[in-house]
Design a protein around this motif. Structure first.
Motif, PDB file in Angstrom:
ATOM      1  N   ALA A  50      13.292 129.486   7.440  1.00 55.89           N
ATOM      2  CA  ALA A  50      12.311 130.170   8.289  1.00 55.89           C
ATOM      3  C   ALA A  50      12.904 130.487   9.658  1.00 55.89           C
ATOM      4  CB  ALA A  50      11.055 129.315   8.435  1.00 55.89           C
ATOM      5  N   GLU A  51      13.650 129.553  10.220  1.00 55.53           N
ATOM      6  CA  GLU A  51      14.308 129.780  11.511  1.00 55.53           C
ATOM      7  C   GLU A  51      15.324 130.912  11.407  1.00 55.53           C
ATOM      8  OE1 GLU A  51      15.994 125.950  12.345  1.00 55.53           O
ATOM      9  OE2 GLU A  51      14.043 125.064  12.848  1.00 55.53           O
ATOM     10  N   LEU A  52      16.111 130.888  10.341  1.00 54.54           N
ATOM     11  CA  LEU A  52      17.115 131.931  10.133  1.00 54.54           C
ATOM     12  C   LEU A  52      16.448 133.289   9.970  1.00 54.54           C
ATOM     13  CD1 LEU A  52      20.221 132.201   9.778  1.00 54.54           C
ATOM     14  CD2 LEU A  52      19.821 132.073   7.325  1.00 54.54           C
ATOM     15  N   TYR A  53      15.366 133.333   9.230  1.00 55.96           N
ATOM     16  CA  TYR A  53      14.625 134.584   9.042  1.00 55.96           C
ATOM     17  C   TYR A  53      14.100 135.111  10.373  1.00 55.96           C
ATOM     18  CZ  TYR A  53      10.970 137.842   7.810  1.00 55.96           C
ATOM     19  OH  TYR A  53      10.178 138.971   7.745  1.00 55.96           O
ATOM     20  N   ARG A  54      13.515 134.243  11.199  1.00 58.72           N
ATOM     21  CA  ARG A  54      12.985 134.683  12.489  1.00 58.72           C
ATOM     22  C   ARG A  54      14.068 135.295  13.372  1.00 58.72           C
ATOM     23  NH1 ARG A  54       9.625 130.254  11.849  1.00 58.72           N
ATOM     24  NH2 ARG A  54      10.998 128.824  12.948  1.00 58.72           N
ATOM     25  N   LYS A  55      15.275 134.768  13.304  1.00 58.22           N
ATOM     26  CA  LYS A  55      16.363 135.256  14.144  1.00 58.22           C
ATOM     27  C   LYS A  55      17.048 136.497  13.577  1.00 58.22           C
ATOM     28  CE  LYS A  55      17.523 130.701  15.962  1.00 58.22           C
ATOM     29  NZ  LYS A  55      18.502 129.622  15.965  1.00 58.22           N
ATOM     30  N   HIS A  56      17.025 136.669  12.256  1.00 62.93           N
ATOM     31  CA  HIS A  56      17.816 137.725  11.618  1.00 62.93           C
ATOM     32  C   HIS A  56      17.006 138.490  10.570  1.00 62.93           C
ATOM     33  CE1 HIS A  56      21.345 135.961  13.504  1.00 62.93           C
ATOM     34  NE2 HIS A  56      20.919 134.784  13.080  1.00 62.93           N
ATOM     35  N   LYS A  57      15.801 138.909  10.912  1.00 68.28           N
ATOM     36  CA  LYS A  57      14.906 139.581   9.970  1.00 68.28           C
ATOM     37  C   LYS A  57      15.529 140.809   9.320  1.00 68.28           C
ATOM     38  CE  LYS A  57      10.645 138.180  12.141  1.00 68.28           C
ATOM     39  NZ  LYS A  57       9.454 138.597  12.851  1.00 68.28           N
ATOM     40  N   GLU A  58      16.404 141.483  10.024  1.00 60.32           N
ATOM     41  CA  GLU A  58      16.993 142.714   9.496  1.00 60.32           C
ATOM     42  C   GLU A  58      17.991 142.449   8.365  1.00 60.32           C
ATOM     43  OE1 GLU A  58      19.684 141.041  12.476  1.00 60.32           O
ATOM     44  OE2 GLU A  58      17.538 141.473  12.547  1.00 60.32           O
ATOM     45  N   LYS A  59      18.495 141.226   8.257  1.00 61.11           N
ATOM     46  CA  LYS A  59      19.504 140.896   7.250  1.00 61.11           C
ATOM     47  C   LYS A  59      19.060 139.835   6.253  1.00 61.11           C
ATOM     48  CE  LYS A  59      22.943 143.356   8.928  1.00 61.11           C
ATOM     49  NZ  LYS A  59      23.338 144.559   8.255  1.00 61.11           N
ATOM     50  N   VAL A  60      17.997 139.105   6.546  1.00 62.75           N
ATOM     51  CA  VAL A  60      17.615 137.929   5.750  1.00 62.75           C
ATOM     52  C   VAL A  60      16.222 138.096   5.147  1.00 62.75           C
ATOM     53  CG1 VAL A  60      17.089 135.457   5.892  1.00 62.75           C
ATOM     54  CG2 VAL A  60      19.061 136.375   7.107  1.00 62.75           C
ATOM     55  N   SER A  61      16.107 137.754   3.881  1.00 67.55           N
ATOM     56  CA  SER A  61      14.817 137.623   3.202  1.00 67.55           C
ATOM     57  C   SER A  61      14.756 136.212   2.627  1.00 67.55           C
ATOM     58  CB  SER A  61      14.682 138.628   2.063  1.00 67.55           C
ATOM     59  OG  SER A  61      14.709 139.940   2.549  1.00 67.55           O
ATOM     60  N   VAL A  62      13.537 135.681   2.519  1.00 64.31           N
ATOM     61  CA  VAL A  62      13.367 134.321   1.999  1.00 64.31           C
ATOM     62  C   VAL A  62      12.225 134.308   0.987  1.00 64.31           C
ATOM     63  CG1 VAL A  62      12.810 131.929   2.565  1.00 64.31           C
ATOM     64  CG2 VAL A  62      14.190 133.279   4.151  1.00 64.31           C
ATOM     65  N   ILE A  63      12.476 133.675  -0.142  1.00 64.88           N
ATOM     66  CA  ILE A  63      11.455 133.422  -1.147  1.00 64.88           C
ATOM     67  C   ILE A  63      11.373 131.904  -1.305  1.00 64.88           C
ATOM     68  CG2 ILE A  63      10.831 133.686  -3.584  1.00 64.88           C
ATOM     69  CD1 ILE A  63      12.520 136.276  -3.574  1.00 64.88           C
ATOM     70  N   ASN A  64      10.158 131.365  -1.235  1.00 67.65           N
ATOM     71  CA  ASN A  64       9.956 129.924  -1.377  1.00 67.65           C
ATOM     72  C   ASN A  64       9.212 129.623  -2.673  1.00 67.65           C
ATOM     73  OD1 ASN A  64      10.977 128.606   1.111  1.00 67.65           O
ATOM     74  ND2 ASN A  64       9.549 130.025   2.076  1.00 67.65           N
ATOM     75  N   PHE A  65       9.801 128.802  -3.518  1.00 61.74           N
ATOM     76  CA  PHE A  65       9.140 128.332  -4.732  1.00 61.74           C
ATOM     77  C   PHE A  65       8.310 127.092  -4.402  1.00 61.74           C
ATOM     78  CE2 PHE A  65      12.417 129.906  -8.126  1.00 61.74           C
ATOM     79  CZ  PHE A  65      12.023 131.215  -7.901  1.00 61.74           C
ATOM     80  N   SER A  66       7.220 126.899  -5.128  1.00 63.15           N
ATOM     81  CA  SER A  66       6.354 125.749  -4.904  1.00 63.15           C
ATOM     82  C   SER A  66       6.959 124.456  -5.441  1.00 63.15           C
ATOM     83  CB  SER A  66       4.995 125.975  -5.566  1.00 63.15           C
ATOM     84  OG  SER A  66       5.161 126.189  -6.955  1.00 63.15           O
ATOM     85  N   ARG A  67       7.866 124.594  -6.403  1.00 63.31           N
ATOM     86  CA  ARG A  67       8.562 123.434  -6.965  1.00 63.31           C
ATOM     87  C   ARG A  67       9.919 123.907  -7.476  1.00 63.31           C
ATOM     88  NH1 ARG A  67       8.786 123.254 -12.487  1.00 63.31           N
ATOM     89  NH2 ARG A  67       7.386 124.631 -13.624  1.00 63.31           N
ATOM     90  N   ASN A  68      10.716 122.991  -7.991  1.00 68.93           N
ATOM     91  CA  ASN A  68      12.043 123.327  -8.490  1.00 68.93           C
ATOM     92  C   ASN A  68      11.941 123.942  -9.888  1.00 68.93           C
ATOM     93  OD1 ASN A  68      14.629 122.280 -10.137  1.00 68.93           O
ATOM     94  ND2 ASN A  68      15.167 122.758  -8.029  1.00 68.93           N
ATOM     95  N   PHE A  69      12.393 125.196  -9.995  1.00 72.13           N
ATOM     96  CA  PHE A  69      12.393 125.895 -11.280  1.00 72.13           C
ATOM     97  C   PHE A  69      13.799 126.048 -11.847  1.00 72.13           C
ATOM     98  CE2 PHE A  69       8.359 127.218  -9.489  1.00 72.13           C
ATOM     99  CZ  PHE A  69       7.511 127.172 -10.570  1.00 72.13           C
ATOM    100  N   GLY A  70      14.824 125.756 -11.050  1.00 77.01           N
ATOM    101  CA  GLY A  70      16.207 125.901 -11.496  1.00 77.01           C
ATOM    102  C   GLY A  70      16.856 127.151 -10.944  1.00 77.01           C
ATOM    103  N   LYS A  71      18.185 127.107 -10.888  1.00 79.92           N
ATOM    104  CA  LYS A  71      18.922 128.213 -10.265  1.00 79.92           C
ATOM    105  C   LYS A  71      18.768 129.526 -11.010  1.00 79.92           C
ATOM    106  CE  LYS A  71      23.435 127.205 -12.341  1.00 79.92           C
ATOM    107  NZ  LYS A  71      22.887 126.379 -13.381  1.00 79.92           N
ATOM    108  N   GLU A  72      18.592 129.480 -12.326  1.00 74.45           N
ATOM    109  CA  GLU A  72      18.442 130.706 -13.091  1.00 74.45           C
ATOM    110  C   GLU A  72      17.181 131.452 -12.686  1.00 74.45           C
ATOM    111  OE1 GLU A  72      18.976 127.684 -14.414  1.00 74.45           O
ATOM    112  OE2 GLU A  72      20.951 127.842 -15.319  1.00 74.45           O
ATOM    113  N   ALA A  73      16.082 130.723 -12.558  1.00 75.33           N
ATOM    114  CA  ALA A  73      14.822 131.336 -12.119  1.00 75.33           C
ATOM    115  C   ALA A  73      14.931 131.836 -10.678  1.00 75.33           C
ATOM    116  CB  ALA A  73      13.675 130.335 -12.253  1.00 75.33           C
ATOM    117  N   ALA A  74      15.661 131.097  -9.858  1.00 71.50           N
ATOM    118  CA  ALA A  74      15.830 131.513  -8.466  1.00 71.50           C
ATOM    119  C   ALA A  74      16.624 132.813  -8.376  1.00 71.50           C
ATOM    120  CB  ALA A  74      16.522 130.403  -7.669  1.00 71.50           C
TER     121      ALA A  74
END
Length: 79
Positions: A50-74
């Motif tokens: 979230a901090e990184l996104y606030r500072k670099h919105k033009e280059k960074v996107s963030v998706i947050n999962f509610s629990r661990n689904f595994g790297k493939e799903a990510a």
């Protein structure tokens, strides 16, 4: 050329910022975005992203999962 870098994250609070800096150094000659997927981390990864996104919105996107689904799903979510 526009590049999209999809980065699954699980308990990576200490690595987020150093990874971002290295990625920017490597990709700065291109148009790019970095899509971080927080795969249900139990540490402070969500806050760091979230901090990184606030500072670099033009280059960074963030998706947050509610629990661990595994790297493939990510990676699929990032695509």
């Amino acid at each position: 050329m526009h590049l999209s870098l999809v980065v699954p994250c699980y308990n990576e609070e200490d690595n987020i910022v150093p990874f971002y800096k290295k990625a920017v150094d490597s990709l700065n000659k291109y148009q790019f975005e970095i899509i971080f997927i927080n795969d249900g981390s139990r540490d402070m990864t969500k806050r760091r992203l979230a901090e990184l996104y606030r500072k670099h919105k033009e280059k960074v996107s963030v998706i947050n999962f509610s629990r661990n689904f595994g790297k493939e799903a990510a990676v699929l979510a990032g695509l």
